[in-house]
Design a protein around this motif. Structure first.
Motif, short mmCIF file in Angstrom:
data_model
loop_
_atom_site.label_atom_id
_atom_site.label_comp_id
_atom_site.label_asym_id
_atom_site.label_seq_id
_atom_site.Cartn_x
_atom_site.Cartn_y
_atom_site.Cartn_z
N LEU A 66 -14.29 31.51 30.74
CA LEU A 66 -14.26 31.38 32.13
C LEU A 66 -13.77 30.48 32.30
CD1 LEU A 66 -17.84 30.79 30.44
CD2 LEU A 66 -17.43 31.57 32.39
N PRO A 67 -13.63 29.31 33.33
CA PRO A 67 -12.38 29.15 33.81
C PRO A 67 -12.56 27.12 33.23
CG PRO A 67 -13.80 29.21 35.92
CD PRO A 67 -14.54 29.80 34.48
N SER A 68 -11.56 26.44 32.96
CA SER A 68 -11.57 25.20 31.96
C SER A 68 -10.77 24.63 32.34
CB SER A 68 -10.97 25.36 30.11
OG SER A 68 -11.86 26.89 30.10
N CYS A 69 -10.59 23.11 31.66
CA CYS A 69 -9.81 22.26 31.94
C CYS A 69 -8.51 22.07 30.68
CB CYS A 69 -10.20 21.03 32.51
SG CYS A 69 -10.78 19.97 31.06
N LEU A 70 -7.37 21.56 31.05
CA LEU A 70 -6.27 20.55 30.18
C LEU A 70 -7.13 19.26 29.79
CD1 LEU A 70 -4.00 21.22 28.22
CD2 LEU A 70 -2.33 20.47 30.35
N ASP A 71 -7.29 19.35 27.59
CA ASP A 71 -7.80 18.30 27.62
C ASP A 71 -6.47 17.74 26.22
OD1 ASP A 71 -9.39 16.13 26.46
OD2 ASP A 71 -10.67 17.79 25.77
N ILE A 72 -6.16 16.34 25.93
CA ILE A 72 -5.15 16.62 25.11
C ILE A 72 -6.07 15.02 23.98
CG2 ILE A 72 -2.79 14.97 24.75
CD1 ILE A 72 -1.79 17.02 27.38
N ASN A 73 -6.01 15.10 22.74
CA ASN A 73 -6.49 14.03 22.09
C ASN A 73 -6.32 13.90 20.61
OD1 ASN A 73 -7.54 16.57 20.57
ND2 ASN A 73 -9.66 16.02 21.64
N VAL A 74 -6.53 12.86 20.46
CA VAL A 74 -6.37 12.53 19.06
C VAL A 74 -7.05 11.76 18.07
CG1 VAL A 74 -4.42 10.70 18.00
CG2 VAL A 74 -3.57 12.39 20.00
N TRP A 75 -7.53 12.11 16.81
CA TRP A 75 -8.23 11.71 16.36
C TRP A 75 -8.75 12.24 14.68
CZ3 TRP A 75 -11.84 15.51 14.40
CH2 TRP A 75 -11.32 16.42 14.58
N SER A 76 -10.03 11.35 14.41
CA SER A 76 -9.66 11.41 13.18
C SER A 76 -11.30 11.32 12.58
CB SER A 76 -8.84 10.75 12.08
OG SER A 76 -9.05 10.93 10.53
N ASP A 77 -11.87 11.91 12.07
CA ASP A 77 -13.61 12.08 11.41
C ASP A 77 -13.59 12.33 9.96
OD1 ASP A 77 -13.41 14.10 10.88
OD2 ASP A 77 -14.93 15.22 12.43
N GLY A 78 -13.05 11.91 9.21
CA GLY A 78 -13.27 12.15 7.79
C GLY A 78 -13.67 13.55 7.27
N SER A 79 -13.51 14.50 8.75
CA SER A 79 -13.77 15.52 8.07
C SER A 79 -13.22 16.15 7.19
CB SER A 79 -14.31 16.14 9.59
OG SER A 79 -13.27 16.82 9.82
N ASP A 80 -13.39 17.78 6.27
CA ASP A 80 -12.66 18.42 5.53
C ASP A 80 -11.24 18.94 6.58
OD1 ASP A 80 -13.85 18.45 4.29
OD2 ASP A 80 -15.04 20.71 4.15
N TRP A 81 -11.95 19.20 8.33
CA TRP A 81 -10.39 19.11 9.02
C TRP A 81 -8.80 18.43 9.21
CZ3 TRP A 81 -8.38 23.80 10.62
CH2 TRP A 81 -7.62 24.41 11.47
N SER A 82 -9.84 16.73 9.63
CA SER A 82 -8.97 15.98 10.09
C SER A 82 -8.42 15.66 8.72
CB SER A 82 -10.27 14.90 10.97
OG SER A 82 -10.33 14.18 10.03
N GLY A 83 -9.16 15.54 7.86
CA GLY A 83 -8.76 14.62 6.30
C GLY A 83 -9.06 12.97 6.87
N ASN A 84 -8.64 12.64 6.02
CA ASN A 84 -8.76 10.84 5.82
C ASN A 84 -7.77 10.50 6.15
OD1 ASN A 84 -11.49 10.09 6.25
ND2 ASN A 84 -11.52 11.02 3.55
N MET A 85 -7.95 8.87 7.06
CA MET A 85 -6.76 8.41 7.70
C MET A 85 -6.82 6.59 6.40
SD MET A 85 -5.99 8.81 11.82
CE MET A 85 -4.71 7.25 11.52
#
Ligand SMILES: *[C@@H]1O[C@H](CO)[C@@H](O)[C@H](O)[C@H]1NC(C)=O
Ligand SMILES: *[C@@H]1O[C@H](CO)[C@@H](O)[C@H](O)[C@H]1NC(C)=O
Ligand SMILES: *[C@@H]1O[C@H](CO)[C@@H](O)[C@H](O)[C@H]1NC(C)=O
Ligand SMILES: *[C@@H]1O[C@H](CO)[C@@H](O)[C@H](O)[C@H]1NC(C)=O
Ligand SMILES: *[C@@H]1O[C@H](CO)[C@@H](O)[C@H](O)[C@H]1NC(C)=O
Ligand SMILES: *[C@@H]1O[C@H](CO)[C@@H](O)[C@H](O)[C@H]1NC(C)=O
Ligand SMILES: *[C@@H]1O[C@H](CO)[C@@H](O)[C@H](O)[C@H]1NC(C)=O
Ligand SMILES: *[C@@H]1O[C@H](CO)[C@@H](O)[C@H](O)[C@H]1NC(C)=O
Ligand SMILES: *[C@@H]1O[C@H](CO)[C@@H](O)[C@H](O)[C@H]1NC(C)=O
Length: 369
Positions: A264-283
């Motif tokens: 389906l049609p989409s847009c380009l998105d760019i982000n930088v984040w962290s939420d303490g999840s297993d995926w991001s880990g903790n800063m």
């Protein structure tokens, strides 16, 4: 005389057209071709160049302050200058939404305009970029300050997207460059700062099934070809074709994926984040991570209105509608200057023709004089 000046103007316009940089979509190229094993043709092109933005009044000399615990609602003002201009705002929307912790995450996230800024780079030698764009995530005790810029061209339907970027900072952040409609229509390049610096993640969402388990084949941990590391400047490329996603880094194919290719049609998105999840880990508290971008080039086809699907009232800059055969094909790869596509067919004819055009102009000028 009338004839001569008409001729002169005609030849002059041809010469100017030839010399003109092919920055903008639709001027001298009817369509664009990409190279690589996922080579394809596209009708549209956008080039977002953050490299040499005039630093009037030194507005980019200082990094905006980190968003602190007292600023937890995303209401900070953005940087003055380019990011506050309609030129930028017509194409990108800086996000200010926040998200409370979910069962799988530890931390609240809060996007802020203050975490996206143009930086002065003129003191760094051997770079052609006097400025670049930065997205920052900063860890407060109670929440992560995060950054996101969402593309307003929401009808992108198949594309070749190239982003010249580098990443630095502490482990625990996710750097995302992706196409997005919703959580099941999304194709990602992600850099996890907890990974080794020669690893990137390439995924087609959804990566987690309704049962909460990881879907095999949805996300891949890719090793970059030596000596490429994400702390240096690299060109990250995602080719989104019907039924195939291909990822390249510095023009080397790193992955093909047929699972979950967005439909389906989409847009380009760019982000930088962290939420303490297993995926991001903790800063760790008080630390930060950054995505620096010099330019973004995107060749693409569209489907539906610019504001995309599902409909949102955000009609701004429409691209000129393309129809008819592609007579003038331009290549966006192996170009002499980044961001300047070149005619891909019969380059010698073009050179000879533009040379002869200038001879004619000279002759006409002499006769007229
Ligand atoms: C990736 O897909 C393209 C297009 O189908 C194909 O030509 C190429 O060989 C594939 N490469 C790998 C490494 O699978
Ligand atoms: C983009 O659209 C053009 C014109 O319809 C078509 O020829 C081309 O194959 C399309 N590209 C992709 C990747 O679907
Ligand atoms: C933001 O925090 C990082 C990490 O502590 C630090 O290196 C950086 O200098 C801070 N930025 C500003 C503008 O103070
Ligand atoms: C520029 O910033 C002001 C606030 O300082 C804001 O009201 C305005 O909407 C911004 N303009 C654009 C185009 O972002
Ligand atoms: C700067 O631009 C010149 C001319 O286009 C090019 O030859 C050179 O490689 C560029 N340098 C960098 C660091 O990109
Ligand atoms: C994404 O949008 C499509 C089209 O509206 C819809 O069919 C699909 O269920 C949506 N997926 C999610 C996870 O919302
Ligand atoms: C990756 O590509 C960029 C841009 O062409 C270049 O500056 C950089 O040196 C390349 N990295 C490696 C390891 O070749
Ligand atoms: C992040 O830190 C918290 C508190 O120390 C801990 O409970 C959580 O497991 C950590 N998350 C990860 C992914 O390590
Ligand atoms: C396209 O790629 C092929 C092989 O990867 C290469 O030989 C060719 O020169 C490239 N052409 C252009 C126009 O980039």
């Amino acid at each position: 005389m009338v004839q001569f000046s008409g001729l002169l103007a005609f030849y002059a316009s041809l010469c100017i057209a030839n010399a003109d940089i092919l920055q903008e979509n639709s001027k001298d190229c009817d369509c664009y071709v990409t190279n690589g094993s996922s080579s394809a043709y596209f009708l549209y092109r956008r080039f977002f160049d953050f490299r040499n933005i005039p630093n009037s009044n030194g507005v980019y000399n200082l990094e905006p302050p980190n968003v602190t615990s007292s600023q937890d609602a995303g209401g900070e003002l953005g940087q003055k200058g380019y990011l506050n201009s309609t030129v930028f705002a017509d194409d990108w929307e800086l996000q200010t939404w926040g998200r409370t912790p979910r069962p799988t995450t530890l931390l609240r996230m809060q996007n802020s305009k203050q975490s996206i800024y143009i930086q002065d780079n003129s003191k760094e030698d051997n770079s052609n970029a006097t400025t670049f764009l930065t997205l920052r995530t900063y860890r407060n005790q109670q929440f992560s300050s995060t950054a996101e810029m969402l593309g307003l061209q929401r009808n992108v339907f198949h594309a070749s997207i190239r982003i010249y970027a580098r990443v630095h900072g502490v482990p625990g952040a996710v750097i995302g460059m992706f196409t997005y409609l919703n959580d099941s229509t999304e194709s990602d390049i992600e850099i996890l700062t907890r990974d080794q610096i020669n690893h990137v993640r390439c995924s087609n969402q959804a990566t987690i099934g309704p049962d909460g388990y990881t879907i095999p084949g949805a996300s891949s941990d890719v090793t970059l070809p030596s000596p490429v590391v994400w702390t240096n400047w690299n060109i990250y490329c995602l080719d989104w074709l019907p039924g195939l996603s291909s990822w390249y880094v510095n023009e080397s194919l790193v992955l093909n994926k047929t699972y979950g290719v967005p439909k389906l049609p989409s847009c380009l998105d760019i982000n930088v984040w962290s939420d303490g999840s297993d995926w991001s880990g903790n800063m760790s508290v008080g630390s930060a991570a950054y995505l620096d971008i010099q330019w973004i080039e995107m060749v693409f086809n569209t489907s539906g209105p610019r504001h995309g699907y599902p409909t949102e009232n955000n009609e701004k800059r429409n691209l000129e509608r393309r129809s008819g055969p592609c007579k003038r094909v331009c290549s966006v790869d192996d170009v002499e200057r980044i961001g300047i596509p070149v005619r891909s067919e019969a380059p010698t004819t073009v050179v000879v023709w533009s040379f002869s055009c200038c001879i004619w102009l000279l002759a006409a000028a002499i006769i007229w004089a």
